[in-house]
Write a protein that holds these residues in place. Structure first.
Motif, PDB file in Angstrom:
ATOM      1  N   GLU A   1       0.853  -1.186   0.000  1.00  0.00           N
ATOM      2  CA  GLU A   1       0.000   0.000   0.000  1.00  0.00           C
ATOM      3  C   GLU A   1       0.893   1.241   0.000  1.00  0.00           C
ATOM      4  O   GLU A   1       1.850   1.320   0.774  1.00  0.00           O
ATOM      5  CB  GLU A   1      -0.912   0.007   1.224  1.00  0.00           C
ATOM      6  CG  GLU A   1      -1.841  -1.188   1.318  1.00  0.00           C
ATOM      7  CD  GLU A   1      -2.622  -1.209   2.621  1.00  0.00           C
ATOM      8  OE1 GLU A   1      -2.552  -0.214   3.373  1.00  0.00           O
ATOM      9  OE2 GLU A   1      -3.272  -2.227   2.909  1.00  0.00           O
ATOM     10  N   SER A   2       0.570   2.198  -0.860  1.00  0.00           N
ATOM     11  CA  SER A   2       1.343   3.436  -0.923  1.00  0.00           C
ATOM     12  C   SER A   2       0.410   4.580  -1.306  1.00  0.00           C
ATOM     13  O   SER A   2       0.027   4.715  -2.468  1.00  0.00           O
ATOM     14  CB  SER A   2       2.490   3.318  -1.930  1.00  0.00           C
ATOM     15  OG  SER A   2       3.251   4.508  -1.969  1.00  0.00           O
ATOM     16  N   GLU A   3       0.039   5.390  -0.320  1.00  0.00           N
ATOM     17  CA  GLU A   3      -0.881   6.503  -0.560  1.00  0.00           C
ATOM     18  C   GLU A   3      -0.169   7.635  -1.299  1.00  0.00           C
ATOM     19  O   GLU A   3       0.911   8.063  -0.905  1.00  0.00           O
ATOM     20  CB  GLU A   3      -1.430   7.022   0.775  1.00  0.00           C
ATOM     21  CG  GLU A   3      -2.452   8.137   0.614  1.00  0.00           C
ATOM     22  CD  GLU A   3      -2.875   8.731   1.942  1.00  0.00           C
ATOM     23  OE1 GLU A   3      -3.972   9.293   2.017  1.00  0.00           O
ATOM     24  OE2 GLU A   3      -2.087   8.636   2.911  1.00  0.00           O
TER      25      GLU A   3
END
Length: 248
Positions: A119-121
């Protein structure tokens, strides 16, 4: 409470209006990360711009460490005055990398997929790689996208696919990812390589490959039954031939 939101790496300015009589002679900012971690930001940091009517805290490239609560403090000959609290939220940061299973079992010559979730916002994943620790090497071996016999290991599909497993591949595997904020790795997954195959799953859904005693017993029982039937068939044919020989 006032709230500012900024994307990682972007500029943000926190404004404070000051009304002071007599005129203030000092301005600084207070950054509160936790109840036990409060830091003073002075004008010497070059982040603070001071005017007769206020002050601006300028953060040129926001980082995850800048996410905190801020207050402006003005000082005159009477005392100190504090602004309302300003909360700064920084969107984005280092990747969050997760494993899906703690253990995988397979057999020599088979393929296996060791799963990984990233996950990488806001921030784009730049690189995915795997760290492999085995009993044969003192330092971890790095597996990257494009290696022979390997599939996956990229931003779209970070899981590691080993097309043909060998005994030497048994060990500890960690999925890692990099973006402009930094890098992070998942908890390790253990790969166990066994010589005999029986496809099954444990209670956690991990792939298990082994020949169980119950399967061996079932196969032995079937072979014994087949042997008994063959012997009975041979005896029956012999008896029929004997009767035919002495019949008038």
């Amino acid at each position: 409470m006032i709230e500012y939101t900024v994307d990682y790496g972007k500029e943000v300015k926190l404004d404070c209006e000051i009304l002071s009589t007599p005129l203030h002679n000092e301005v600084y900012w207070v950054k509160t990360i936790t109840s036990n971690d409060t830091r003073k930001i002075t004008s010497s940091s070059r982040m603070i711009n001071i005017t007769p009517n206020g002050s601006t805290l300028n953060i040129k490239e926001a980082r995850s460490s800048d996410a905190a609560k801020y207050r402006c403090v003005a000082v005159n000959s009477v005392g100190e005055g504090y602004s309302s609290e300003i909360t700064l939220i920084v969107r984005g940061g280092i990747p969050i990398v997760k494993r899906t299973h703690e253990k995988y079992k397979t057999a020599k010559g088979y393929s296996v997929t060791i799963n990984c979730m990233i996950e990488s916002e806001i921030l784009k994943i730049q690189t995915v790689y795997w760290k492999v620790y085995t009993s044969r090497t003192a330092k971890p071996h790095l597996i990257r996208n494009g290696e022979v016999g390997i599939d996956g290991v990229n931003a779209n599909y970070p899981s590691l696919i080993i097309n043909e497993v060998s005994v030497s591949m048994e060990g500890e595997y960690r999925c890692c990812a990099i973006n402009i904020a930094g890098d992070a790795c998942a908890l390790p997954s253990n790969l166990i390589v066994e010589p005999i195959l029986d496809q099954s799953q444990d209670e956690n859904g991990n792939t298990s490959v082994e020949m169980t005693e119950s399967v061996v017993g079932i196969i032995g029982g079937i072979l014994a039954i087949i042997g008994t039937l063959i012997m009975a068939y041979k005896k029956r044919n012999a008896f029929t031939c004997k009767e035919d020989k002495y019949t008038v």
